[in-house]
Design a protein around this motif. Structure first.
Motif, mmCIF file in Angstrom:
data_model
loop_
_atom_site.group_PDB
_atom_site.id
_atom_site.type_symbol
_atom_site.label_atom_id
_atom_site.label_comp_id
_atom_site.label_asym_id
_atom_site.label_seq_id
_atom_site.Cartn_x
_atom_site.Cartn_y
_atom_site.Cartn_z
ATOM 1 N N ASP A 124 0.804 -1.140 -0.073
ATOM 2 C CA ASP A 124 0.023 0.284 0.070
ATOM 3 C C ASP A 124 1.016 1.227 -0.105
ATOM 4 O OD1 ASP A 124 -1.588 2.140 0.555
ATOM 5 O OD2 ASP A 124 -2.878 1.110 1.922
ATOM 6 N N ARG A 172 0.495 4.200 -0.025
ATOM 7 C CA ARG A 172 0.089 5.421 1.170
ATOM 8 C C ARG A 172 0.909 5.403 2.324
ATOM 9 N NH1 ARG A 172 -6.149 4.126 1.446
ATOM 10 N NH2 ARG A 172 -5.351 2.417 1.873
ATOM 11 N N LYS A 173 1.299 4.005 2.553
ATOM 12 C CA LYS A 173 2.099 4.025 3.906
ATOM 13 C C LYS A 173 3.600 4.013 3.672
ATOM 14 C CE LYS A 173 -1.804 0.942 5.247
ATOM 15 N NZ LYS A 173 -1.862 -0.688 5.771
ATOM 16 N N GLN A 224 8.870 4.175 -1.766
ATOM 17 C CA GLN A 224 8.102 4.152 -3.222
ATOM 18 C C GLN A 224 8.894 4.192 -4.374
ATOM 19 O OE1 GLN A 224 4.388 6.400 -3.651
ATOM 20 N NE2 GLN A 224 4.554 6.962 -1.581
ATOM 21 N N TYR A 237 -3.861 -2.007 -5.334
ATOM 22 C CA TYR A 237 -5.095 -1.871 -4.496
ATOM 23 C C TYR A 237 -5.633 -0.626 -5.256
ATOM 24 C CZ TYR A 237 -2.675 -4.604 -1.258
ATOM 25 O OH TYR A 237 -1.840 -5.542 -0.717
ATOM 26 N N GLY A 238 -5.293 0.105 -6.309
ATOM 27 C CA GLY A 238 -5.570 1.506 -6.618
ATOM 28 C C GLY A 238 -5.440 2.516 -5.888
ATOM 29 N N GLU A 239 -4.462 2.446 -4.702
ATOM 30 C CA GLU A 239 -4.192 3.505 -3.981
ATOM 31 C C GLU A 239 -2.905 4.236 -4.049
ATOM 32 O OE1 GLU A 239 -6.464 4.462 -2.070
ATOM 33 O OE2 GLU A 239 -7.917 2.665 -1.833
ATOM 34 N N TYR A 240 -2.744 5.561 -3.615
ATOM 35 C CA TYR A 240 -1.625 6.074 -4.312
ATOM 36 C C TYR A 240 -1.647 7.554 -3.473
ATOM 37 C CZ TYR A 240 -4.596 8.631 -7.566
ATOM 38 O OH TYR A 240 -5.689 9.465 -8.102
ATOM 39 N N THR A 241 -0.574 8.232 -3.400
ATOM 40 C CA THR A 241 -0.649 9.608 -2.907
ATOM 41 C C THR A 241 -0.197 10.611 -4.031
ATOM 42 O OG1 THR A 241 1.726 9.511 -2.228
ATOM 43 C CG2 THR A 241 -0.140 8.681 -0.798
ATOM 44 N N THR A 286 3.356 9.527 -4.768
ATOM 45 C CA THR A 286 3.289 8.278 -5.699
ATOM 46 C C THR A 286 3.383 8.691 -7.176
ATOM 47 O OG1 THR A 286 2.261 6.843 -4.182
ATOM 48 C CG2 THR A 286 2.213 6.293 -6.411
ATOM 49 N N MET A 294 -6.640 3.089 -14.191
ATOM 50 C CA MET A 294 -7.251 2.470 -12.958
ATOM 51 C C MET A 294 -8.405 1.561 -13.478
ATOM 52 S SD MET A 294 -5.784 3.023 -10.318
ATOM 53 C CE MET A 294 -5.139 4.639 -9.017
#
Length: 293
Positions: free
Chosen positions: A173, A175-176, A182, A208-212, A215, A229
Motif C-alpha cells: 500500500d 500510501r504507507k 516508493q 489496490y488502486g491506492e496512491y498519494t 506516488t 485504473m
C-alpha cells in the motif's frame, strides 16, 4: 451469469506461405508463373478475392470462438486513432494534474472499445495465453515482481504482443511508504522489467488502486506517463461495475487478475470467456490500451 458451452473444434489450418512474388503477387522477374496440370482448372491458382478473404477470416474467428465455448466471436476493434487522445482533466474519469502522470478510469474516445487489463502475476495459465492468441484479444498486464520467480511466461506474452507494465516489486500500500521506499518499489520494478522483458514500461498501476501525490511524482521520475485504473472488474462468475447502470461505456478500462482455482472457483479461461460474452453482447470490441495512451 449465463454460460454457454460448445464442443472443441479443430483450429483451421493456416494459409500456405506464398511462393516468390513481387508486392502485387505476380511472379518475380525471370520466373515462370505456375501452370495448371492437364485437366486441372486454372481456378486452383486464383488468388482469393477480398470478399472471400473476409468470409474466410470470419469463419476462422467463429471456429476459434466455438473452440473456447463461445457462441459469438469477439467483435473486431476499429483501427487505432492516428493521434492518441489528449488526457485533460475530466473527473472522475481522468484526473490530470500539472507535472504528474494522469490517472484515468476511462480513455477519452467515442470508439465502442474497452480495454482489458490483468494484474499481479500469480497464475500463469498457458491456456489463457492460447485463448488470447486464438481469439486475437489484446490485453495489457501489470505485474508485481514478488509473484514471478521466472518471467518466461510473461516474455512469451510479450512476444505475442501483450504489453507488460509496472505494478511494483512487492505490492505494498503505497500510501504507507515514504518517497525513498516508493522509489524502490516503482523505479525498481521499472529497472527489473526493462531487464526481464526488454522494454521499460510507460504505464503504472498502484496496488489496490491506492496512491498519494508523492506516488505520482515518483512514477513520473521513473518514466511513467499514465496511471490506468478501472471501471469494471471481471471474475469467473460475475462482472462488478462501478456504476449502477451495469453497462460498459466507450473507453472503459476493465480489471482482472492472474488467478486460478485456488482463489477463484474457475480458471483464467473461464474469466476471459465471461468477459468476451458480456463485452460482445453489449456491442463493444477489445482494443489495445497502448494504442490510445
Amino acid at each position: 451469469m449465463r454460460r454457454t458451452t460448445a464442443p472443441p473444434t479443430s483450429a483451421p489450418p493456416s494459409n500456405a506461405a506464398p511462393g516468390p512474388a513481387d508486392a502485387t503477387g505476380s511472379p518475380a522477374d525471370g520466373e515462370v508463373a505456375p501452370q495448371p496440370a492437364p485437366g486441372e482448372s486454372s481456378d486452383a491458382f486464383a488468388k482469393p478475392r477480398p470478399g472471400e478473404q473476409a468470409v474466410e477470416a470470419a469463419q476462422a474467428r467463429q471456429k476459434a470462438a466455438a473452440k473456447w465455448g463461445l457462441t459469438a466471436a469477439p467483435l473486431i476493434a476499429p483501427p487505432p486513432p492516428e493521434t492518441k487522445p489528449r488526457l485533460t482533466d475530466d473527473r472522475p474519469q481522468v484526473i490530470a494534474d500539472p507535472g504528474v502522470p494522469p490517472v484515468l478510469r476511462r480513455v477519452p474516445t467515442t470508439d465502442k472499445v474497452v480495454f482489458l487489463t490483468v494484474d499481479d502475476g500469480a497464475e500463469k495459465d498457458p491456456a489463457f495465453s492460447r485463448m488470447l492468441r486464438e481469439l486475437d484479444i489484446p490485453v495489457s498486464v501489470f505485474v508485481s515482481d514478488y509473484l514471478i520467480p521466472d518471467y518466461g511466461y510473461f516474455r512469451d506474452l510479450a512476444e505475442q504482443g501483450v504489453a507488460v507494465h509496472n505494478h511494483t516489486l512487492n505490492h505494498p500500500d503505497l500510501r504507507k511508504l515514504g518517497r525513498a521506499a516508493q522509489e524502490r518499489e516503482i523505479c525498481g520494478q521499472q529497472d527489473n522489467l526493462a531487464e526481464e522483458i526488454g522494454v521499460r514500461p510507460r504505464l503504472f498501476r498502484p496496488p489496490y488502486g491506492e496512491y498519494t501525490p508523492e506516488t505520482l511524482r515518483v512514477a513520473a521520475s521513473c518514466g511513467i506517463t499514465a496511471v490506468p485504473m478501472w471501471n469494471q472488474e471481471v471474475f469467473v462468475d460475475r462482472i462488478d461495475y462501478r456504476y449502477t447502470d451495469h453497462r460498459f461505456h466507450p473507453g472503459d478500462i476493465i480489471l482482472t487478475h492472474f488467478r486460478g482455482p485456488t482463489e477463484w472457483r474457475g480458471t483464467m479461461t473461464d474469466m476471459l470467456r465471461l468477459a468476451v460474452r458480456e463485452v460482445t453482447a453489449q456491442g463493444y470490441a477489445f482494443a489495445r490500451l497502448e494504442d490510445y495512451l
